[in-house]
Motif scaffolding. Structure first.
Motif, PDB file in Angstrom:
ATOM      1  N   LEU A 213     -22.487  19.642 -25.918  1.00 33.25           N
ATOM      2  CA  LEU A 213     -21.063  20.392 -25.695  1.00 33.25           C
ATOM      3  C   LEU A 213     -20.937  20.065 -23.761  1.00 33.25           C
ATOM      4  O   LEU A 213     -20.143  20.199 -23.728  1.00 33.25           O
ATOM      5  CB  LEU A 213     -22.206  21.405 -25.675  1.00 33.25           C
ATOM      6  N   ASP A 214     -21.865  19.639 -23.463  1.00 33.40           N
ATOM      7  CA  ASP A 214     -21.876  19.462 -21.483  1.00 33.40           C
ATOM      8  C   ASP A 214     -20.404  18.352 -21.441  1.00 33.40           C
ATOM      9  O   ASP A 214     -19.963  18.254 -20.878  1.00 33.40           O
ATOM     10  CB  ASP A 214     -22.956  19.149 -20.750  1.00 33.40           C
ATOM     11  N   ASP A 215     -20.628  17.041 -22.402  1.00 34.04           N
ATOM     12  CA  ASP A 215     -19.555  16.258 -21.797  1.00 34.04           C
ATOM     13  C   ASP A 215     -17.989  16.869 -22.740  1.00 34.04           C
ATOM     14  O   ASP A 215     -17.671  16.991 -21.587  1.00 34.04           O
ATOM     15  CB  ASP A 215     -19.967  15.087 -22.773  1.00 34.04           C
ATOM     16  N   PHE A 221     -12.588  20.496 -19.516  1.00 36.40           N
ATOM     17  CA  PHE A 221     -11.493  20.543 -17.496  1.00 36.40           C
ATOM     18  C   PHE A 221     -11.077  19.631 -17.280  1.00 36.40           C
ATOM     19  O   PHE A 221     -10.135  20.161 -16.267  1.00 36.40           O
ATOM     20  CB  PHE A 221     -13.882  20.825 -16.918  1.00 36.40           C
ATOM     21  N   LYS A 222     -11.224  18.593 -17.366  1.00 33.99           N
ATOM     22  CA  LYS A 222     -10.650  17.580 -17.200  1.00 33.99           C
ATOM     23  C   LYS A 222      -9.031  17.392 -17.678  1.00 33.99           C
ATOM     24  O   LYS A 222      -8.339  17.429 -16.832  1.00 33.99           O
ATOM     25  CB  LYS A 222     -11.013  16.269 -17.367  1.00 33.99           C
ATOM     26  N   ASN A 223      -8.997  17.529 -19.109  1.00 36.00           N
ATOM     27  CA  ASN A 223      -7.889  17.988 -19.469  1.00 36.00           C
ATOM     28  C   ASN A 223      -7.284  19.249 -18.922  1.00 36.00           C
ATOM     29  O   ASN A 223      -5.689  18.637 -19.069  1.00 36.00           O
ATOM     30  CB  ASN A 223      -8.001  17.995 -21.223  1.00 36.00           C
ATOM     31  N   LEU A 228      -2.296  20.222 -15.697  1.00 31.43           N
ATOM     32  CA  LEU A 228      -2.018  21.009 -14.397  1.00 31.43           C
ATOM     33  C   LEU A 228      -1.194  19.619 -13.263  1.00 31.43           C
ATOM     34  O   LEU A 228      -0.346  20.055 -13.166  1.00 31.43           O
ATOM     35  CB  LEU A 228      -2.889  22.037 -13.800  1.00 31.43           C
ATOM     36  N   GLN A 229      -1.815  18.689 -13.258  1.00 24.39           N
ATOM     37  CA  GLN A 229      -0.853  18.198 -12.343  1.00 24.39           C
ATOM     38  C   GLN A 229      -0.072  17.343 -12.453  1.00 24.39           C
ATOM     39  O   GLN A 229       0.871  17.133 -12.769  1.00 24.39           O
ATOM     40  CB  GLN A 229      -2.234  17.285 -11.898  1.00 24.39           C
ATOM     41  N   ASN A 230      -0.087  17.069 -14.457  1.00 28.56           N
ATOM     42  CA  ASN A 230       1.405  16.768 -14.499  1.00 28.56           C
ATOM     43  C   ASN A 230       2.439  17.607 -14.888  1.00 28.56           C
ATOM     44  O   ASN A 230       3.901  17.135 -14.558  1.00 28.56           O
ATOM     45  CB  ASN A 230       1.093  16.219 -16.517  1.00 28.56           C
ATOM     46  N   LYS A 231       1.980  19.164 -15.283  1.00 26.05           N
ATOM     47  CA  LYS A 231       2.998  19.791 -14.777  1.00 26.05           C
ATOM     48  C   LYS A 231       3.790  19.781 -13.675  1.00 26.05           C
ATOM     49  O   LYS A 231       5.031  20.130 -13.701  1.00 26.05           O
ATOM     50  CB  LYS A 231       2.879  21.236 -15.220  1.00 26.05           C
ATOM     51  N   LYS A 232       3.471  19.616 -12.714  1.00 27.58           N
ATOM     52  CA  LYS A 232       3.321  19.518 -11.151  1.00 27.58           C
ATOM     53  C   LYS A 232       4.370  18.766 -10.914  1.00 27.58           C
ATOM     54  O   LYS A 232       4.936  18.763 -10.137  1.00 27.58           O
ATOM     55  CB  LYS A 232       2.150  19.973 -10.810  1.00 27.58           C
ATOM     56  N   LEU A 233       3.314  17.107 -11.160  1.00 26.23           N
ATOM     57  CA  LEU A 233       4.663  15.721 -11.519  1.00 26.23           C
ATOM     58  C   LEU A 233       6.051  15.860 -11.588  1.00 26.23           C
ATOM     59  O   LEU A 233       7.131  15.384 -11.923  1.00 26.23           O
ATOM     60  CB  LEU A 233       4.180  14.796 -11.898  1.00 26.23           C
TER      61      LEU A 233
END
Length: 359
Positions: A213-215, A221-223, A228-233
């Protein structure tokens, strides 16, 4: 008792400390005189025989006269602290309001073996119980306390009801029940061992599920961060594409003559002024500002030194100079020159109006 101030991650305000236990307020209660204490501390203080005063200022008060401070309780409940089992190996950071729920599942919570009364971490208990001789002996005693009663009951039944002649043809009932007792005892011990193994297996699976569950939460969170980074790019790439498309469009041939050598009439002056106005803050990359400045100079000299211009042409030249001066196409020296031209144009217009008034 209040919470140990050492467990808090951030510096604490002195107003959050209990005056009795010197810890951070646990369920803060307000006295009629305005002092704040832990609920357990002030109740224990008021239970002392002969005490009917505030422990801080000694003003008189009665038991039950205190009232809770909900806002302060919520404020403290949101503070982050280390787990009470940090000394035993737990590195979790929790909120005060979730501490009790955390302790119910904390792997480092202290538990006691029912067989040998040895204290250990919760995760160590299943492994210990599999080899605990005291626990196994306790289970065997419980089995022995139950099976002899069954054995005596069955023996009495067979002695009173079985014919004597039938004993010869079959095994002795006493031996049969002894064999059954030994079998049941063996099965009970085997069942207890299997039960302990199952408990250990369940505990291991629970830890594995918690890690998964932690993983999973970390992967989610990483996804989200990558999304968000992909959307900004993508947005930045779209802006770059739009900017490039604008520049390509600006670099396409237009109706303006780029050498600006054929400006001979009022219409050409208006077209040049309109082109500069459309690209006022960003000069097209294929335009030479020096050649445009020469064209503006030609318009100024042609219509204010060599010809008698009418008011419309004079107005167009004035607008051309003002537009060129307001643009970012030219260097500082060229802008100073065009500023002087604008002043001359303004003075000429004033003189012309005076002359027209006298006539």
């Amino acid at each position: 008792m209040g919470f140990n101030s050492v467990r808090f991650l951030k510096p604490l305000d002195a107003n959050l400390m209990c005056g009795i236990c010197s810890g951070v307020l646990d369920t803060p209660m307000l006295t009629p005189c305005g002092h704040t204490f832990c609920e357990g501390c002030i109740n224990k203080w008021m239970d002392t025989p002969g005490v009917k005063s505030c422990p801080e200022c000694r003003s008189s008060m009665e038991r039950g006269s205190t009232r809770p401070i909900l806002s302060l309780r919520n404020l403290i409940g949101e503070m982050e602290v280390t787990c009470p089992n940090k000394s035993r190996g737990c590195n979790d950071v929790i909120k005060i309001e979730t501490q009790n729920n955390h302790l119910q599942t904390c792997s480092y919570e202290s538990v006691t073996c029912v067989g040998c009364n040895l204290e250990m971490n919760r995760t160590q208990l299943p492994v210990h119980q599999m080899d605990c001789s005291a626990l196994i002996a306790l289970l065997q005693e419980e089995v022995e306390e139950v099976n002899p009663q069954t054995l005596s009951h069955n023996t009495t039944f067979h002695d009173s009801e079985e014919p004597t002649s039938s004993i010869v043809s079959r095994e002795s009932p006493g031996r049969s029940h002894q064999r059954q007792y030994r079998t049941s005892l063996s099965l009970s011990s085997s069942t207890s061992t299997q039960l302990l193994r199952l408990l250990h297996r369940v505990s291991a699976l629970e830890k594995q599920v918690a890690r998964l569950l932690d993983d999973l939460q970390e992967a989610h969170f990483k996804n989200s961060l990558l999304y968000l980074q992909n959307k900004k790019l993508k947005e930045e790439e779209e802006q770059r594409q739009q900017k490039l498309a604008r520049r390509l469009a600006e670099s396409q041939p237009t109706s303006i003559n780029y050498d600006f050598t054929t400006i001979t009439n009022q219409h050409d002056i208006a077209k040049l002024s309109l082109y500069i106005a459309r690209n006022l803050l960003e000069k097209p990359i294929n335009i030479d500002s020096d050649r445009v400045f020469s064209a503006v100079r030609k318009c100024y000299e042609m219509h204010f030194y060599h010809t008698n211009t009418n008011s419309r042409v004079e107005h167009d030249v004035h607008m051309l100079l003002a537009t060129a001066f307001a643009s970012t196409w030219f260097n500082s020296a060229q802008r100073i020159t065009m500023g002087c031209w604008l002043q001359c144009v303004h003075k000429c217009q004033g003189c012309r109006q005076v002359l027209q008034g006298e006539t």
